[in-house]
Enzyme design. Sequence first.
Site, PDB file in Angstrom:
ATOM      1  N   SER A 178       0.830  -1.203   0.000  1.00 59.54           N
ATOM      2  CA  SER A 178       0.000   0.000   0.000  1.00 59.54           C
ATOM      3  C   SER A 178       0.868   1.259   0.000  1.00 59.54           C
ATOM      4  CB  SER A 178      -0.955  -0.041   1.198  1.00 59.54           C
ATOM      5  OG  SER A 178      -1.951   0.948   1.090  1.00 59.54           O
ATOM      6  N   GLU A 283      -9.907  -4.668  -5.568  1.00 67.78           N
ATOM      7  CA  GLU A 283      -9.537  -3.566  -4.675  1.00 67.78           C
ATOM      8  C   GLU A 283      -9.689  -2.216  -5.383  1.00 67.78           C
ATOM      9  OE1 GLU A 283      -5.354  -2.519  -3.882  1.00 67.78           O
ATOM     10  OE2 GLU A 283      -4.880  -4.547  -4.583  1.00 67.78           O
ATOM     11  N   HIS A 315      -7.699  -5.157  -1.060  1.00 68.68           N
ATOM     12  CA  HIS A 315      -6.446  -4.437  -0.850  1.00 68.68           C
ATOM     13  C   HIS A 315      -5.563  -5.172   0.157  1.00 68.68           C
ATOM     14  CE1 HIS A 315      -3.847  -0.951  -0.901  1.00 68.68           C
ATOM     15  NE2 HIS A 315      -3.955  -0.793   0.405  1.00 68.68           N
TER      16      HIS A 315
END
Length: 340
Positions: A178, A283, A315
């Site tokens: 991320s 995601e 995600h």
Amino acid sequence: MRAKAMPAAELKPEDGVYQVIGIPVRDVRIDPREFSIDEMSDNPEEIAVIDAGTSDKLCALCEADMQGPERTISCELVVASNIFDEQHEAQLECRPMHTGEKLILYFHGGGYIIGSSAMYRQLISRISQASCARVLGVDYRLAPEHPFPAALHDAYIAYMYVLQQGFDPSRVVVAGDSAGGHLALSLTHLVQATKTPMYGGLVLLSPVTDMARDSGSRERNRNFDYLAPQPLASPLCVVRLFYAPGRRMSRDLISELSRPLVSPLRGQFTNFPRTLIQFGASEVLADDSTQLHAQMAQSKHPESFVLESYDDMLHVFHVFFDRPESTQALGSIGRFVKDV
């Protein structure tokens, strides 16, 4: 006021062990001139990576470290049980155990405003186990108290520390999930621009790659993913908290967010290391990964960049350890690292 404290993911003995390590920033030899655009070559691609504003900010951060209070970057060295030998205490020291040893430098996620290596211990341990390599997780500074480029500065210091400890750059793999994937990407652009020896591989788990606009998958997959990012128009958008907290939206701000160290999708990938990108097809940041790979594929060596999409996954699905897709993805990461 925001909450930063997050629960630590304690390791069971069968998972491995970890050691907290502090990097004394002043002991890491970094010359502020490394970030000066005046010190770069006449290659416009290199100069375009670091604009004058970012250069000044990085130089100021270096000066603050040299002249201000002593500062330490906290890290965790994680060793999975399948490679840990309790007879060798040196495994919990950040220096090579043998010539050519591989090391993974890991940046955790959390939108640049929360998170820590402790929070991601279990994921980091499983990456260590799959790759049969030690992993150094870095607790970089968080926004909004420490906006851009503070985290990038810490990432650069951590990488330079690893090199100064004796690790061969070609045997180092930089990874992140991320926001940590975004940081790993931005670090790669910075390492390339400063002509610092490049690491051997890059692993990106559901990375954020474009801060300047809201991709189509944010709307397309908003009903399927747990991640619900605020749009850029909102002052609470993590992008704005990360880059310029409290600043009003403007064309100038959008322009600044489009620069390669902020939106690494918009950089050049000619001399990038081998890269593995993994993401969940459902995601909200799916387009960040597919568009990044499309850009990378236009380089001279498109075969060096691998994109893996996992159907119906969210995600950073890797943390759902009971899912077979997580096992499959972690296994792929292990094979990638072993092949670097």
